[in-house]
Scaffold this motif. Structure first.
Motif, short mmCIF file in Angstrom:
data_model
loop_
_atom_site.label_atom_id
_atom_site.label_comp_id
_atom_site.label_asym_id
_atom_site.label_seq_id
_atom_site.Cartn_x
_atom_site.Cartn_y
_atom_site.Cartn_z
N ALA A 12 37.90 2.95 3.28
CA ALA A 12 37.31 1.71 3.77
C ALA A 12 37.01 1.79 5.26
O ALA A 12 37.49 2.67 5.98
N TYR A 22 39.96 -0.94 10.15
CA TYR A 22 40.47 -2.31 10.16
C TYR A 22 41.46 -2.46 11.30
O TYR A 22 42.46 -1.74 11.37
N LYS A 44 41.99 -4.36 -4.92
CA LYS A 44 40.89 -3.85 -5.74
C LYS A 44 40.93 -2.32 -5.81
O LYS A 44 40.72 -1.73 -6.88
N GLU A 76 41.09 -8.17 3.65
CA GLU A 76 41.58 -6.79 3.60
C GLU A 76 42.61 -6.63 2.48
O GLU A 76 42.64 -5.60 1.79
N LYS A 102 40.78 -6.36 -0.74
CA LYS A 102 40.12 -5.05 -0.81
C LYS A 102 41.11 -3.98 -1.26
O LYS A 102 40.81 -3.13 -2.11
N ARG A 103 42.33 -4.04 -0.73
CA ARG A 103 43.34 -3.04 -1.07
C ARG A 103 43.84 -3.22 -2.51
O ARG A 103 44.14 -2.23 -3.19
#
Length: 315
Positions: free
Chosen positions: A54, A57, A76, A70, A73-74
């Motif tokens: 990714a 961040y 997922k 975030e 996202k993690r």
């Protein structure tokens, strides 16, 4: 003799399984060894890991909205890795890896038993949950919990759907005997009540015998962020019977029996077992996201339907 074993009434097995669920689920929904549901392909045929591909961040400079994005996202990424590498196969009770043999408390799953990528992806989720905990916007998460008049204003009130957990008793997959399921947690703050709801999925086009299990728990504020739990009863909805099964046996009672007989067997020996207390500590809470950790050190990440970005991960 073998024929008798094969002829054991299904209802007896079902009630036994429900009792095991109730004894563990009362602690917050939380293996020495976990079987892999799907065999891993050889390293040479596997696609490169995407767990940490990714964009950069910056946790320190991020807003809570960015931290939450975030986190999703993690989660997922972890789901994608599990889809590729396999999943847990956890079943009822001690033998199934759901609860600990000695304490009867929910076990913690080991994502590294799936693959290194799954373990690292899960670590990244937990790391982000810890980061959010440093920026909890709710000073008193247990405010108005148990207040009949103001309970609806409690920040804990409402329906919370599971996004991520390390608890074996709240981890379901289609490859296990008990089957896949969706788990959610409904807080009725006015009544001081939490209901853990497990909806079991159809498997190979066939409805499961156990359609739904509701575990009702009394909840009481034990501090600004801690919630003490007391098991009340479980309600099972069955597909093949026109009635529901209620199990009004408190899990602490079951645990006390286990500890009592253990003490009798250990009479005169050093070391005594204490009855484990059921509770959870709220680490982060806003009107969309809730992160808490149980007394067994199991982490739960839950979301409300009002958080649109999280819907694809809980539906």
């Amino acid at each position: 003799m073998n024929n008798r074993r094969r002829g054991t009434p299904p209802a007896t097995l079902l009630v036994a399984a429900l009792l095991l669920i109730c004894a563990s689920t009362a602690r917050g929904f939380s293996v020495p060894s976990l079987r892999r549901a799907i065999a891993l392909p050889s390293v040479a045929t596997r696609a490169p890991s995407t767990a940490f591909a990714a964009a950069p961040y910056d946790a320190a400079a991020a807003s809570n909205a960015e931290r939450k994005a975030e986190l999703l996202k993690r989660i997922k990424v972890l789901r994608d890795v599990q889809e590729r590498d396999g999943d847990f196969s956890i079943d009822f009770g001690v033998k199934g890896g759901e609860i600990d043999k000695k304490s009867r408390a929910p076990q913690k799953v080991n994502f590294y038993s799936i693959s290194d990528d799954a373990g690292k992806a899960a670590d990244a989720v937990m790391e982000q949950a810890e980061e959010l905990a440093k920026h909890n916007p709710t000073e008193e998460p247990t405010l108005y919990l148990g207040d009949k008049e103001k309970g609806s204003k409690s920040p804990l009130d409402g329906e919370w759907k599971l996004l991520f957990t390390t608890a074996a008793d709240a981890t379901f997959s289609k490859n296990s005997t008990r089957g896949d399921a969706k788990a959610k947690n409904v807080v009725d703050a006015s009544r001081g009540r939490i209901t853990n709801v497990i909806d079991f999925a159809v498997k190979n086009g066939t409805e499961p015998v156990l359609l739904k299990l509701n575990v009702v728990i009394g909840a009481k504020a034990a501090g600004p962020s801690r919630v003490d739990l007391r098991f009340r009863y479980a309600k099972a909805v069955l597909s093949r019977f026109p009635y529901r099964i209620y199990i009004p046996v408190p899990a602490p009672f079951i645990t006390r029996l286990i500890v009592f007989f253990s003490r009798i067997l250990r009479f005169g020996k050093k070391g005594k077992k204490a009855v484990p207390k059921a509770y959870f500590d709220v680490l982060y809470l806003d009107d969309q996201l809730r992160i808490h950790k149980t007394g067994e050190d199991n982490l739960f990440v839950q979301a409300k339907d009002s958080w649109n970005d999280a819907r694809p991960l809980v539906s």
